[in-house]
Design a protein around this motif. Structure first.
Motif, mmCIF file in Angstrom:
data_model
loop_
_atom_site.group_PDB
_atom_site.id
_atom_site.type_symbol
_atom_site.label_atom_id
_atom_site.label_comp_id
_atom_site.label_asym_id
_atom_site.label_seq_id
_atom_site.Cartn_x
_atom_site.Cartn_y
_atom_site.Cartn_z
ATOM 1 N N GLN A 136 50.942 24.562 -16.016
ATOM 2 C CA GLN A 136 49.852 23.758 -15.486
ATOM 3 C C GLN A 136 49.425 24.199 -14.090
ATOM 4 O O GLN A 136 48.387 23.758 -13.577
ATOM 5 C CB GLN A 136 50.261 22.282 -15.457
ATOM 6 C CG GLN A 136 50.564 21.708 -16.823
ATOM 7 C CD GLN A 136 49.388 21.866 -17.765
ATOM 8 O OE1 GLN A 136 48.274 21.430 -17.484
ATOM 9 N NE2 GLN A 136 49.621 22.532 -18.893
ATOM 10 N N TYR A 137 50.195 25.099 -13.487
ATOM 11 C CA TYR A 137 49.890 25.594 -12.143
ATOM 12 C C TYR A 137 49.739 27.111 -12.097
ATOM 13 O O TYR A 137 49.022 27.623 -11.244
ATOM 14 C CB TYR A 137 50.983 25.156 -11.163
ATOM 15 C CG TYR A 137 51.133 23.667 -11.113
ATOM 16 C CD1 TYR A 137 50.287 22.886 -10.321
ATOM 17 C CD2 TYR A 137 52.083 23.011 -11.900
ATOM 18 C CE1 TYR A 137 50.395 21.503 -10.302
ATOM 19 C CE2 TYR A 137 52.199 21.633 -11.880
ATOM 20 C CZ TYR A 137 51.351 20.882 -11.087
ATOM 21 O OH TYR A 137 51.456 19.507 -11.079
ATOM 22 N N ALA A 138 50.408 27.816 -13.001
ATOM 23 C CA ALA A 138 50.371 29.277 -12.958
ATOM 24 C C ALA A 138 49.845 29.896 -14.248
ATOM 25 O O ALA A 138 49.738 31.116 -14.333
ATOM 26 C CB ALA A 138 51.768 29.823 -12.659
ATOM 27 N N GLY A 139 49.531 29.087 -15.251
ATOM 28 C CA GLY A 139 48.936 29.612 -16.476
ATOM 29 C C GLY A 139 47.516 30.100 -16.223
ATOM 30 O O GLY A 139 46.856 29.690 -15.270
ATOM 31 N N ALA B 28 43.900 29.988 -5.207
ATOM 32 C CA ALA B 28 44.429 29.626 -6.529
ATOM 33 C C ALA B 28 45.624 30.505 -6.890
ATOM 34 O O ALA B 28 46.627 30.025 -7.440
ATOM 35 C CB ALA B 28 43.334 29.764 -7.583
ATOM 36 N N LEU B 29 45.547 31.786 -6.574
ATOM 37 C CA LEU B 29 46.645 32.695 -6.890
ATOM 38 C C LEU B 29 47.849 32.440 -5.989
ATOM 39 O O LEU B 29 48.997 32.570 -6.431
ATOM 40 C CB LEU B 29 46.175 34.149 -6.779
ATOM 41 C CG LEU B 29 45.191 34.575 -7.876
ATOM 42 C CD1 LEU B 29 44.549 35.908 -7.542
ATOM 43 C CD2 LEU B 29 45.898 34.651 -9.221
ATOM 44 N N ARG B 30 47.618 32.073 -4.756
ATOM 45 C CA ARG B 30 48.751 31.704 -3.890
ATOM 46 C C ARG B 30 49.468 30.478 -4.446
ATOM 47 O O ARG B 30 50.705 30.408 -4.460
ATOM 48 C CB ARG B 30 48.269 31.431 -2.460
ATOM 49 C CG ARG B 30 47.924 32.666 -1.669
ATOM 50 C CD ARG B 30 47.850 32.363 -0.175
ATOM 51 N NE ARG B 30 46.824 31.376 0.151
ATOM 52 C CZ ARG B 30 45.563 31.678 0.435
ATOM 53 N NH1 ARG B 30 45.166 32.947 0.421
ATOM 54 N NH2 ARG B 30 44.684 30.735 0.733
ATOM 55 N N GLY B 31 48.700 29.515 -4.919
ATOM 56 C CA GLY B 31 49.311 28.324 -5.513
ATOM 57 C C GLY B 31 50.101 28.657 -6.761
ATOM 58 O O GLY B 31 51.199 28.127 -6.987
ATOM 59 N N ALA C 267 53.352 30.325 -5.705
ATOM 60 C CA ALA C 267 54.326 29.355 -5.206
ATOM 61 C C ALA C 267 54.988 28.610 -6.360
ATOM 62 O O ALA C 267 56.212 28.401 -6.364
ATOM 63 C CB ALA C 267 53.637 28.368 -4.258
ATOM 64 N N ALA C 268 54.199 28.217 -7.362
ATOM 65 C CA ALA C 268 54.762 27.525 -8.521
ATOM 66 C C ALA C 268 55.737 28.434 -9.272
ATOM 67 O O ALA C 268 56.816 27.996 -9.710
ATOM 68 C CB ALA C 268 53.641 27.061 -9.449
ATOM 69 N N LEU C 269 55.384 29.709 -9.413
ATOM 70 C CA LEU C 269 56.287 30.661 -10.045
ATOM 71 C C LEU C 269 57.593 30.772 -9.259
ATOM 72 O O LEU C 269 58.684 30.830 -9.839
ATOM 73 C CB LEU C 269 55.623 32.039 -10.132
ATOM 74 C CG LEU C 269 54.695 32.296 -11.312
ATOM 75 C CD1 LEU C 269 53.851 33.552 -11.055
ATOM 76 C CD2 LEU C 269 55.485 32.455 -12.599
#
Length: 303
Positions: free
Chosen positions: A151-154, A197-200, A203-205
Motif C-alpha cells: 500500500q506504500y511501495a507497490g 513518492a519514491l522516497r516514501g 522508507a516503507a521498504l
C-alpha cells in the motif's frame, strides 16, 4: 482483471507456438516453468491465492500440460524464481550464499536464499514481504490486511502518490514496464512529487526489510524486478531506515543493498534456468530417444 480460463488458454497457445518455433530450429523443449505473482502451494501447480490477479484456488498445471503432453510443468512464485536467477545468473563475484531478494511486478515480492538454497517454508509461502504491515492502521489491502507494504511501495500506490493514475501512466508509455518507466523518467527529470513518492516507498521498504534482516541476518539485500530502474530514488530512504532499525549496524545497510543486473527479466530467467538446471542435474534423464545420444536440451548452441 481477467479470469483464469482465458489467460490459461492464451498461455497454452503461446507455449505451443514456442514449441513449434523450437522444433524448426532443431530443438526439443524439455520443460515448462511458469512464474506467478501469488502464493503457489509447495510441490504443486496450485495457485492458492494471487490477490492482485483476483485468483484463488486455481490449478494451472492441467491446462498447460495439455498444451504439450508429457512436458514437465513447474509453477512457482515469481519472486522465488527471481531469487534463483540472481543466485545462478546474477553476475556476483563471489555469489552471495545468504540474501533477501526484493522485487516488484504487480505487487512487492521477496524471496530468501540461505546457504545457497531457496527458503520455501512449510507451505511454500515464505517471502511474502509485500503483505508485511508497515503501518498497522493504514489502508486496507487486497490480501485483507491493513497497512501492508504494497500500500506504500507497490506500483499503483507510488503512481498515485506521484499524482498519476495507473491508467494515465499506461497511456503515456504503453507496454510491459511502461508505468515504471513513466515514474523513472519523471524522477530523473526532477519531478519533486515523483521523487517524494519514491522516497516514501523506499522508507516503507526499509521498515519492512529491517524486520527481515534482523530475523535472518543475510549477507545482502538485492533489489530486482521493476524496482531496478527506480533504485536511485528508492535506495537513500531505504538504507536510512535500515540503518536506524537494525540491531547490529554492521548488518546490511549502506553499501550492502545492491541492485540486480537482471532487471525486470528476473522471473523469466529464473523460470528458464530452473529447467536448464534440471537438465544439468540429470542429463541422462533428458536424452532424446530420437536424437544422436546427447541430451536434447543441450545440443546446439542455445541450451
Amino acid at each position: 482483471d481477467r479470469a483464469p480460463a482465458p489467460v490459461l488458454t492464451q498461455l497454452s497457445s503461446l507455449v505451443r507456438q514456442a514449441a513449434a518455433e523450437a522444433e524448426l530450429g532443431g530443438l526439443r523443449p524439455v520443460g515448462l516453468a511458469v512464474a506467478v505473482p501469488g502464493l503457489v502451494a509447495r510441490d504443486s501447480s496450485l495457485v492458492v491465492r494471487a490477490p492482485n490477479l483476483g485468483w484463488e484456488g486455481v490449478d494451472i498445471g492441467p491446462e498447460l500440460r495439455t498444451a504439450l503432453p508429457g512436458l514437465p510443468v513447474t509453477v512457482d512464485n515469481e519472486a522465488n524464481l527471481s531469487a534463483l536467477a540472481e543466485l545462478w545468473r546474477g553476475g556476483h563475484d563471489p555469489a552471495p550464499r545468504d540474501f533477501i531478494h526484493v522485487s516488484a511486478e504487480i505487487g512487492i515480492g521477496a524471496a530468501v536464499v540461505l546457504e545457497g538454497r531457496l527458503l520455501r517454508g512449510t507451505h511454500g509461502f515464505a517471502g511474502e514481504l509485500g503483505h508485511v504491515p508497515v503501518r498497522p492502521e493504514g489502508p486496507e489491502c487486497a490480501c485483507g490486511g491493513r497497512g501492508c507494504l504494497e500500500q506504500y511501495a507497490g506500483e499503483e500506490a507510488v503512481l498515485r502518490a506521484s499524482g498519476l493514475s495507473p491508467e494515465q501512466a499506461a497511456a503515456q508509455h504503453p507496454g510491459p514496464g511502461g508505468r515504471i518507466t513513466v515514474l523513472a523518467v519523471r524522477a530523473a527529470s526532477g519531478d519533486q512529487r515523483a521523487r517524494r513518492a519514491l522516497r516514501g516507498a523506499g522508507a516503507a521498504l526499509g521498515i519492512a526489510l529491517a524486520g527481515a534482516v534482523n530475523l535472518l541476518d543475510p549477507e545482502k539485500v538485492v533489489l530486482g524486478g521493476a524496482l531496478t530502474p527506480l533504485a536511485p530514488w528508492l535506495l537513500p530512504a531505504l538504507e536510512r531506515e535500515l540503518g536506524r532499525r537494525l540491531t547490529d549496524p554492521a548488518r546490511p545497510g549502506s553499501g550492502a543493498v545492491t541492485v540486480s543486473r537482471l532487471g525486470p527479466d528476473g522471473p523469466l530467467l529464473g523460470a528458464a534456468n530452473s529447467v536448464v538446471q534440471a537438465v544439468l542435474d540429470d542429463p541422462a534423464g533428458f536424452r532424446d530417444p530420437a536424437g544422436a545420444g546427447e541430451p536434447a536440451s543441450v545440443r546446439g548452441s542455445d541450451a
